[in-house]
Design a protein around this motif. Structure first.
Motif, mmCIF file in Angstrom:
data_model
loop_
_atom_site.group_PDB
_atom_site.id
_atom_site.type_symbol
_atom_site.label_atom_id
_atom_site.label_comp_id
_atom_site.label_asym_id
_atom_site.label_seq_id
_atom_site.Cartn_x
_atom_site.Cartn_y
_atom_site.Cartn_z
ATOM 1 N N TYR A 105 -0.251 -0.923 -11.838
ATOM 2 C CA TYR A 105 1.007 -1.303 -11.106
ATOM 3 C C TYR A 105 0.730 -1.497 -9.747
ATOM 4 C CZ TYR A 105 5.752 -0.165 -9.545
ATOM 5 O OH TYR A 105 6.928 -0.303 -9.076
ATOM 6 N N SER A 106 -0.094 -1.077 -8.959
ATOM 7 C CA SER A 106 -0.449 -1.498 -7.729
ATOM 8 C C SER A 106 -0.871 -2.745 -7.449
ATOM 9 C CB SER A 106 -1.539 -0.474 -7.382
ATOM 10 O OG SER A 106 -1.435 0.852 -7.191
ATOM 11 N N LEU A 107 -1.427 -3.327 -8.558
ATOM 12 C CA LEU A 107 -1.747 -4.782 -8.336
ATOM 13 C C LEU A 107 -0.605 -5.709 -8.876
ATOM 14 C CD1 LEU A 107 -5.316 -4.732 -10.121
ATOM 15 C CD2 LEU A 107 -4.760 -4.970 -7.844
ATOM 16 N N PHE A 108 0.214 -5.247 -10.023
ATOM 17 C CA PHE A 108 1.298 -6.087 -10.433
ATOM 18 C C PHE A 108 2.505 -6.054 -9.501
ATOM 19 C CE2 PHE A 108 4.967 -6.258 -13.022
ATOM 20 C CZ PHE A 108 4.942 -7.553 -13.690
ATOM 21 N N ALA A 109 2.800 -4.979 -8.948
ATOM 22 C CA ALA A 109 4.099 -4.689 -8.164
ATOM 23 C C ALA A 109 4.120 -5.832 -7.115
ATOM 24 C CB ALA A 109 4.223 -3.421 -8.006
ATOM 25 N N TRP B 40 2.877 -8.457 -6.515
ATOM 26 C CA TRP B 40 3.085 -9.840 -7.199
ATOM 27 C C TRP B 40 4.428 -10.115 -7.615
ATOM 28 C CZ3 TRP B 40 4.075 -11.261 -12.054
ATOM 29 C CH2 TRP B 40 4.110 -12.654 -12.623
ATOM 30 N N TYR B 41 4.942 -8.983 -8.415
ATOM 31 C CA TYR B 41 6.353 -9.145 -8.978
ATOM 32 C C TYR B 41 7.272 -9.311 -8.372
ATOM 33 C CZ TYR B 41 9.899 -8.039 -12.612
ATOM 34 O OH TYR B 41 10.921 -7.868 -13.510
ATOM 35 N N TRP B 42 7.266 -8.480 -7.296
ATOM 36 C CA TRP B 42 8.324 -8.372 -6.098
ATOM 37 C C TRP B 42 8.077 -9.258 -4.939
ATOM 38 C CZ3 TRP B 42 8.001 -3.102 -8.541
ATOM 39 C CH2 TRP B 42 9.064 -3.130 -9.577
ATOM 40 N N GLY B 43 6.900 -9.812 -5.116
ATOM 41 C CA GLY B 43 6.730 -10.743 -3.716
ATOM 42 C C GLY B 43 6.521 -9.972 -2.290
ATOM 43 N N LEU B 44 5.773 -8.777 -2.540
ATOM 44 C CA LEU B 44 5.678 -7.809 -1.366
ATOM 45 C C LEU B 44 4.678 -8.591 -0.347
ATOM 46 C CD1 LEU B 44 5.976 -4.488 -3.000
ATOM 47 C CD2 LEU B 44 7.699 -5.858 -1.776
ATOM 48 N N VAL C 79 0.871 -1.273 0.154
ATOM 49 C CA VAL C 79 0.019 0.051 -0.101
ATOM 50 C C VAL C 79 0.799 1.132 -0.031
ATOM 51 C CG1 VAL C 79 -1.702 1.358 1.368
ATOM 52 C CG2 VAL C 79 -1.747 -1.029 1.233
ATOM 53 N N ILE C 80 1.994 1.201 0.649
ATOM 54 C CA ILE C 80 2.904 2.440 0.890
ATOM 55 C C ILE C 80 3.478 2.642 -0.521
ATOM 56 C CG2 ILE C 80 5.142 3.226 1.683
ATOM 57 C CD1 ILE C 80 4.487 1.790 4.285
ATOM 58 N N LEU D 191 11.879 0.649 5.319
ATOM 59 C CA LEU D 191 10.928 -0.570 5.060
ATOM 60 C C LEU D 191 11.606 -1.748 5.030
ATOM 61 C CD1 LEU D 191 8.273 0.688 2.823
ATOM 62 C CD2 LEU D 191 7.815 0.163 4.988
ATOM 63 N N GLY D 192 12.853 -1.648 4.915
ATOM 64 C CA GLY D 192 13.897 -3.093 4.534
ATOM 65 C C GLY D 192 13.654 -3.612 3.407
ATOM 66 N N MET D 193 13.284 -2.588 2.240
ATOM 67 C CA MET D 193 13.061 -2.969 0.847
ATOM 68 C C MET D 193 14.083 -2.829 -0.269
ATOM 69 S SD MET D 193 8.966 -1.873 0.383
ATOM 70 C CE MET D 193 9.076 -2.224 -1.211
ATOM 71 N N ASP D 194 14.414 -3.400 -1.187
ATOM 72 C CA ASP D 194 15.226 -3.138 -2.200
ATOM 73 C C ASP D 194 15.210 -1.650 -2.823
ATOM 74 O OD1 ASP D 194 17.075 -2.784 -4.168
ATOM 75 O OD2 ASP D 194 16.449 -4.640 -5.406
ATOM 76 N N PRO D 195 15.818 -0.706 -2.458
ATOM 77 C CA PRO D 195 15.754 0.696 -3.122
ATOM 78 C C PRO D 195 15.391 0.674 -4.703
ATOM 79 C CG PRO D 195 17.663 0.514 -1.888
ATOM 80 C CD PRO D 195 17.318 -1.110 -1.972
#
Length: 636
Positions: free
Chosen positions: A626-630, A632-636, A533-534, A569-573
C-alpha cells in the motif's frame, strides 16, 4: 453542573480513551461491559461537566453520544447479518462450497479454489458465517491432501479478511468509516471506491497465503499427537461409582492402570482437591477425577465402561430447564419421542446407536459465559458433553464447572437425530462426524435473488445501502428464510455495543479537539517527511492497533485523527479514510483482532505465536504494498 475549560475535557477524553483501549486489549472485563462502561462514563462526564464552545453551545450532548444506536452504518451491518443468516439457513451458499470441493479437482486445486471463493464471497457477505461454512470443507480437504489442518485454517481466515477489504459492504469496518465521513459533513465512500487499492493488497496477500504461509505454519496437531497419543487433549471428568473397579485402585508413577492413555489432573474428594502426583492415593466412591485425554482415548473409555463419563444428574435439573427447552422448541428440530425400553431408564442412547462429534462455540453464541450445568446442556440438546478443549490451554477444573468461551471445542455424544439437530443450532459449529440437518432449499433461489438485487441496487447507487440492506433483511423474514427469533440471534451484541461505544468516544475526541491535538502532534513529528510517508506511517499505526483492539473500534477511534491529518496536509479526506479501512482490516498478527481468527484457532490447533509468525509478515507485506501503490495512485 460545573463549567471547565475545554482543554480539561480534551485530556479527560484522551485519558478515557487510553483506559478503554487498555481494557479492550487485556479483556480484564468483557468487551460488552467495557463498551457499556465507557458509554456511561461519557454520558455522566459531559452531563456533570458540560463542554461549552465559544458561542455558548454545548459541544457534546447526550443525544450526540447515543446517536450510534441509530447510525446508518451500524444498522446496515446488523441487517446484513440477518441477510447472511438467511443465505446460510436456505443452503444458498452450499452450491459454491460443493463446487470448490468437486471430486474431479486435485486436492491442492480445491484448496486454492476454496480460498478464492472465500475471498469473493467475503467481498459481499459478513465473513464470519463464510468462514463457519468453509471450516468443515477445508478440514475434509486437509484429509484428502494428507496435510495437517493447521496448514489451511489460517489461510481461510486471512482470505476472508482480505476479501472483506474490497467493497463498501465487505466489512462492518468499511461501513463505519464511510458513516464517519458523513458525520463530518463529507461525502461517503462509494461502493467500489476502495476496490482498486484493496485488490492490489488482496492479490499480493493471496499469493503470500497460498505460496508462503503454509511453509511458516507448524504441524501443530502433529506435535501434539506425538506428545498426547495422537490427538489434541480434552478436559473431561469421571465420578467414581460405588460399584466401579476403580474403587481402591492406587496410582503407579502418577497413572492409574485402568485409565490408559489418560492423565488425571485433579482428584476432587468433597471439599478437598488432590493434585499430582497421586502415588499411593487410593480412589474412593464419589471421587471426581478431572482428566485430560485425546478423543480416541475418551472414545475407548466410553466404549469399555458405558456411563462412566456421564456426569450425575442433579435433583430437579430437568424441571429448571423446562422453560429453556420450550424457548428453543421453535428453532431446534425435536427428534421423535423414545420410550424407556429404547433408551434405558435414564434416557441415554444405547452405545451402539451413539455418534461422537466435535463442535465449536461461535463468537456470538448464547452458550458463552455459563458452565454446562447452568446451561443444562444435556436437557437442552439431548446430547452429552464428555470433553472440552480450550485452544492451546489446559485448565485444572471440573468439566461441568468450566465457563464456556468462544472458540471452545466440545466433544459431544448422542443419537444421530439429536446430533443432526445440534448441527443446525447457530450457537455451535459441528466440526466433524455429521453433515447436519437439511437446509430449507426451497427458499434458496429466492434468498439468493433478494441478496443479489439488494447488492446490485446499492452498488449502482439506485438506493442507499442502508435501505437495500434493511429491506433485504425484512424480505428474508417474510419469505421464511429465517424466523424472527433466528434473525434476532443473528445480531451480534458485541458488534452493537462496541461500535456504539466507539462512535461515542470518537464523537467526544472530535468535539473536544483531542483528535485534532493527536493529529497535530503526529504531524509535528513527521511533517518534513512528506504526505506519502505520513500516510504510510498512519497505515502502520492503525494496522498495529487493530491487532490488539477490535477492528471496528480501531477504525472508529482513528478515523477522526485521519480526517484531521488530511485537513492539515491539504489532502482529500477520502485518502485517509480508505487508508483507515485497509489498515483496520489488517488483523493478521493476533487471534483477538478479528472473530474469524478466533474461529479457526481450535480447528487449526494454533498457539498465539503462530499468528505472529505467519500473520506479521502478511501485515508488513500489505503495508509495504500500500505504501508503494498509494502515492502513485493518488499522485502524492
Amino acid at each position: 453542573m460545573v463549567l471547565l475549560p475545554i482543554d480539561v475535557h480534551m485530556w479527560l477524553t484522551l485519558a478515557l480513551t487510553v483506559v478503554v483501549m487498555t481494557l479492550f486489549v487485556t479483556e480484564w472485563v468483557s468487551l460488552e461491559l467495557t463498551a457499556l462502561g465507557s458509554l456511561a462514563t461519557l454520558l455522566a462526564l459531559f452531563h456533570v461537566l458540560p463542554a461549552v464552545g465559544a458561542d455558548g453551545t454545548q459541544l457534546v450532548t447526550s443525544a450526540d453520544l447515543l446517536a450510534g444506536f441509530s447510525n446508518p452504518a451500524l444498522l446496515t451491518v446488523l441487517a446484513l447479518l440477518v441477510v447472511g443468516e438467511g443465505l446460510i439457513r436456505t443452503g444458498a451458499l452450499d452450491s459454491v462450497a460443493h463446487w470448490t470441493a468437486h471430486p474431479r479437482l486435485s486436492p491442492s486445486a480445491s484448496v486454492i479454489l476454496t480460498l478464492l471463493a472465500v475471498l469473493a464471497l467475503s467481498a459481499f457477505l459478513n465473513n464470519t458465517p463464510v468462514v463457519v461454512i468453509f471450516i468443515p470443507i477445508l478440514q475434509a480437504m486437509a484429509v484428502r491432501l494428507n496435510v495437517n489442518a493447521s496448514r489451511v485454517m489460517m489461510p481461510l481466515s486471512y482470505a476472508a479478511i482480505l476479501g472483506g477489504m474490497t467493497t463498501l459492504i465487505g466489512s462492518s469496518t468499511n461501513l463505519l468509516v464511510s458513516s464517519a465521513l458523513i458525520d463530518q459533513g463529507l461525502s461517503p465512500l462509494g461502493f467500489f471506491e476502495i476496490t482498486a487499492p484493496a485488490l492490489v493488497v488482496a492479490c499480493l496477500g493471496m499469493l503470500y497465503i497460498v505460496l508462503v504461509m503454509p511453509r511458516l505454519l507448524p504441524e501443530r496437531a502433529s506435535m501434539a499427537s506425538h506428545m498426547t497419543h495422537h490427538g489434541k487433549q480434552f478436559i473431561s471428568q469421571i465420578v467414581v461409582p460405588s460399584d466401579s473397579h476403580l474403587v481402591g485402585e492406587k496410582a503407579v508413577a502418577g497413572a492409574f492402570k485402568s485409565l490408559p492413555n489418560i492423565t488425571v489432573r485433579v482428584i476432587q474428594r468433597g471439599e478437598h482437591a488432590e493434585l499430582p502426583p497421586f502415588d499411593s492415593y487410593a480412589l474412593q466412591a464419589g471421587d471426581t477425577l478431572v482428566i485430560a485425554a485425546t478423543r480416541s482415548a475418551l472414545t475407548e473409555l466410553a466404549t469399555r465402561y458405558p456411563g462412566l463419563l456421564h456426569p450425575p444428574r442433579r435433583p430437579g435439573e430437568g424441571d429448571r430447564t423446562r422453560d429453556r427447552l420450550r424457548d428453543n422448541a421453535e428453532e431446534t428440530p425435536q427428534p421423535a419421542r423414545r420410550d424407556k425400553s429404547e433408551n434405558g431408564d435414564n434416557g441415554r442412547a444405547a452405545p451402539s446407536e451413539q455418534v461422537m462429534v466435535e463442535a465449536m462455540i461461535t463468537p456470538s453464541s448464547r452458550l458463552i459465559g455459563p458452565n454446562l450445568q447452568q446451561l443444562a446442556f444435556r436437557q437442552r440438546y439431548r446430547c452429552l458433553v464428555i470433553g472440552i478443549q480450550r485452544r492451546a490451554r489446559m485448565i485444572r477444573a471440573s468439566m461441568t464447572q468450566i465457563r464456556l468461551e468462544a472458540g471452545d471445542n466440545l466433544l459431544i455424544t448422542g443419537r444421530q437425530s439429536d446430533i443432526a439437530a445440534l448441527g443446525q443450532d447457530r450457537d455451535l459449529v459441528v466440526l466433524s462426524g455429521t453433515t447436519g440437518t437439511l437446509p430449507q432449499r426451497h427458499h434458496a433461489v429466492l434468498a439468493s435473488t433478494i441478496f443479489i438485487v439488494a447488492v446490485g441496487l446499492a452498488a449502482l447507487g439506485v438506493v442507499p445501502i442502508v435501505v437495500s440492506a434493511i429491506v433485504a433483511a425484512t424480505l428474508m423474514v417474510a419469505i421464511g428464510a429465517v424466523n424472527l427469533r433466528q434473525a434476532t440471534r443473528a445480531l451480534d451484541r458485541k458488534i452493537l455495543l462496541v461500535v456504539v461505544a466507539a462512535l461515542a468516544l470518537g464523537q467526544a475526541l472530535e468535539a473536544t479537539g483531542a483528535a485534532s491535538f493527536v493529529a497535530h502532534s503526529a504531524l509535528g513529528l513527521f511533517k518534513d517527511l512528506g504526505p506519502a510517508v505520513i500516510l504510510s506511517m498512519f497505515f502502520l499505526l492503525v494496522a498495529g492497533f487493530t491487532n490488539v483492539l477490535t477492528n471496528n473500534a480501531c477504525a472508529v477511534l482513528f478515523i477522526p485523527v485521519g480526517i484531521n491529518l488530511a485537513e492539515q496536509l491539504g489532502m482529500d479526506p477520502h485518502i485517509f479514510a480508505i487508508t483507515t479501512v485497509l489498515a483496520a482490516n489488517c488483523s493478521f498478527a493476533s487471534p483477538v483482532g478479528y472473530q474469524t481468527n478466533l474461529l479457526i484457532m481450535g480447528p487449526g490447533h494454533y498457539a498465539f505465536t503462530d499468528y505472529v509468525r505467519a500473520g506479521l509478515p502478511l501485515l508488513l507485506l500489505v503495508w509495504l504494498a500500500y505504501s508503494l501503490f498509494a502515492p502513485w495512485y493518488w499522485g502524492l
